[in-house]
Scaffold this active site. Sequence first.
Site, PDB file in Angstrom:
ATOM      1  N   THR A 187      -1.040  13.230 -10.568  1.00 48.34           N
ATOM      2  CA  THR A 187      -1.525  14.120  -9.494  1.00 48.34           C
ATOM      3  C   THR A 187      -0.416  14.375  -8.559  1.00 48.34           C
ATOM      4  OG1 THR A 187      -3.756  13.323  -9.500  1.00 48.34           O
ATOM      5  CG2 THR A 187      -3.140  14.580  -7.614  1.00 48.34           C
TER       6      THR A 187
ATOM      7  N   ASN B 146      -8.248   3.512  -2.984  1.00 48.17           N
ATOM      8  CA  ASN B 146      -8.866   4.024  -4.194  1.00 48.17           C
ATOM      9  C   ASN B 146     -10.286   3.548  -4.435  1.00 48.17           C
ATOM     10  OD1 ASN B 146      -6.962   5.858  -5.438  1.00 48.17           O
ATOM     11  ND2 ASN B 146      -5.603   4.097  -5.278  1.00 48.17           N
TER      12      ASN B 146
ATOM     13  N   LYS C 100       3.964  16.839  -3.294  1.00 50.98           N
ATOM     14  CA  LYS C 100       2.904  15.954  -2.809  1.00 50.98           C
ATOM     15  C   LYS C 100       2.472  15.055  -3.960  1.00 50.98           C
ATOM     16  CE  LYS C 100      -0.907  15.845  -3.321  1.00 50.98           C
ATOM     17  NZ  LYS C 100      -1.846  15.193  -4.337  1.00 50.98           N
TER      18      LYS C 100
ATOM     19  N   THR D  60      -2.264  15.155   0.400  1.00 50.22           N
ATOM     20  CA  THR D  60      -3.618  14.569   0.357  1.00 50.22           C
ATOM     21  C   THR D  60      -3.551  13.148   0.926  1.00 50.22           C
ATOM     22  OG1 THR D  60      -3.321  13.882  -1.958  1.00 50.22           O
ATOM     23  CG2 THR D  60      -4.404  15.990  -1.563  1.00 50.22           C
TER      24      THR D  60
ATOM     25  N   GLU E 276       0.350   5.316  -3.263  1.00 51.31           N
ATOM     26  CA  GLU E 276      -0.777   4.883  -2.429  1.00 51.31           C
ATOM     27  C   GLU E 276      -0.671   3.403  -2.084  1.00 51.31           C
ATOM     28  OE1 GLU E 276      -4.059   6.271  -4.718  1.00 51.31           O
ATOM     29  OE2 GLU E 276      -4.139   8.191  -3.677  1.00 51.31           O
TER      30      GLU E 276
END
Lengths: 408, 408
Positions: free
Chosen positions: A195, A403, A184, A158, A281
């Site tokens: 996640t 985000n 992932k 993602t 991220e």
Amino acid sequence: MEETYHKQTEIIHIEDGSVGSPNGFKTGGQNIGLRTGRPDMGWIYSEVPASAAGVYTTNVFQAAPLQVTQAGIAKEKKLQAILVNTVSANSCTGEQGIDNAFMTRKWMAEHLGISDHLVGVASTGVIGMQLPMDKMEHGITGIALDAPEAPFEEAILTTDTKPKHLAVQFEIDGKKVTIGGACKGSGMIHPNMATMLGFVTTDAAVEPDALSLALKSVVNQTFNRITVDGDTSTNDMVLLLANGQAENHQLNEQHPEWQTFLNGLEHVCQGLAKFIAGDGEGATKLIEVQVSGAKDDHSAEIISKSIIGSSLVKTAVFGSDANWGRVICAMGYSGEHFDTNKVSMALGDFVLFKDGMPVDFNEEQAKAYLDGDSVVIKTKLGEGFGKAVAWGCDLTYNYVKINASYRS
Amino acid sequence: MEETYHKQTEIIHIEDGSVGSPNGFKTGGQNIGLRTGRPDMGWIYSEVPASAAGVYTTNVFQAAPLQVTQAGIAKEKKLQAILVNTVSANSCTGEQGIDNAFMTRKWMAEHLGISDHLVGVASTGVIGMQLPMDKMEHGITGIALDAPEAPFEEAILTTDTKPKHLAVQFEIDGKKVTIGGACKGSGMIHPNMATMLGFVTTDAAVEPDALSLALKSVVNQTFNRITVDGDTSTNDMVLLLANGQAENHQLNEQHPEWQTFLNGLEHVCQGLAKFIAGDGEGATKLIEVQVSGAKDDHSAEIISKSIIGSSLVKTAVFGSDANWGRVICAMGYSGEHFDTNKVSMALGDFVLFKDGMPVDFNEEQAKAYLDGDSVVIKTKLGEGFGKAVAWGCDLTYNYVKINASYRS
């Protein structure tokens, strides 16, 4: 295929290895129209039913695919295929979400000519969005096991910036055994399954109950030791398939080479976990926190997670600021009690804090060290022999950027 | 002095009120050369010794001034003055740090002509730095009680963008009672006392033991319900002084108007706590999380803190993204168990999630709501009557900027 040797453990890294590396597995990915210009669905297929084990999110809201996959594994402790979709997480989607997960499982089983319960399903993406069933059906019936459009590890990503996969080989019973993995996940990563989707395959023969114990134990030391932002998602899952094609004597805790298998599994899971932490991220650096001298391993684990979870530590590393005060502070609010006068701390080889007091250090050298891709924070207590390692990443402008605008 | 009336509680806000508002207190600040162009030391003085209570950081590393202040209060449960310095936190400074804190206390006491133990000391700034004793001594001996250079609330700030202070008035025993407060702190703010200093003064007469109970109870509902980044510092402290100049009958839990005093104290502490949350490092918005319908208040508190502490919720609010999934997710990993099918959630008046499922809402209106200065996230469970409120702020580019370069 190039191979590099790690003598101590006799574990061989397979160059560019992944979930397709062990014998008897076929894997791939394709675009089924969920997003543009990149693959959005991945699959793993074993030529024979494989012993299967899973570890699932601790979030009270557990997404539909996790419930369906658990129900399937419960039936026979086996899986033969896994289907992963991106874009919709199929979480908070009520009864319809459950029905849809069962239906995609059924389509996949029919396409492969196997029983429904032998298909595991996993989803990652936006919460609350139903699966786009037309596209799912069309995509599944289009799967060509021997002619995948894209590698599995690319199809499941993602916000990840790169695919994450590896594989190792070692011997058990004189047979060559391979363990491969792909995963992932970059935001919402935190101990207790965030996640994050992890898939591990092996051609070792392993008893299902032993496999389940092995996975739980290893996940606790690896995937559950990474944090990106402290959030634990509704969809996290690690699945492990062992199809027995290596033809070793079936492994369990009594097998003399059980530890060899555990080591190999830990190697793969730790590698994948570190890939995820380093690709958090917006991350620019992988942070490893080592704690030693704690009262016991559990205490060390709590302290290591407190440090790796501190936004102030993470921003300091981003800014290459040798701000030992924030590390000490995070140790102090971990909830663990210890003698502060016996605490020492180092950044790599630079000791910044010794026996409860700061020590002089060369700021420029420390900054140069912090400018690297990988930062090791070492802390030592004077309580006992407990130790732990945790991994995370720095907190950057790009984390905020990603985000603040993910959904829209 | 302008006054606004809040009828229900009969609590009157004093315009521009602060710790100097109650009778018999003198407060101020000055520059003593710790930093350039702004005041860096503040003080509070009561004309008579006051009942004193404190709440201190739970961090295992507790800074020297906290230890010294606690020791002083322990002696007689009274304080007559408080001295606050910025720049050096006097934390992780060993025996010398303790000696220095005692010495500054002594200088302050001598300058005021009172006993050492009646002086409380507080520090905020960089951890591991010794107090600059020459400047401290010179500064303290230069304090002019009746001619302060600057307001107290400005002199104690660090990365704060604005001074934080308020005062209220109400009646007890027919006497006018005033409670004033000032505080600092924006980063490292988290439940359980973070880098936050709070000072509350009142002219009410209150028994020291009752005062201590009142402060603990109120802090738990206010200062301990705010979070900026989850870090709890070594220096956090809230001090409350009650000097009796209002001439009410001395308050304790048996006094018929005890609850009136508690309400006034909560009003001040909640106001200060919200100022801190709204002025979190880099913050653009105050977030209030309301949880109701939980099993009990404690469960509601845990869930509220999980939501307000989520980096993903905070970045979504920054980006004005009505991303209910992240709120639901943070509830789910709070550690509390509840029926997910009975969970509902709203942003202000916009219901986004009802009975475990997303509901259609007007994205544009929700975005417009999120663009405001203040965002209320309401969640409702179906477990019982437990409720809680917590406050925090959004996570922004500026948070990263401020903290990636704080020390250097």
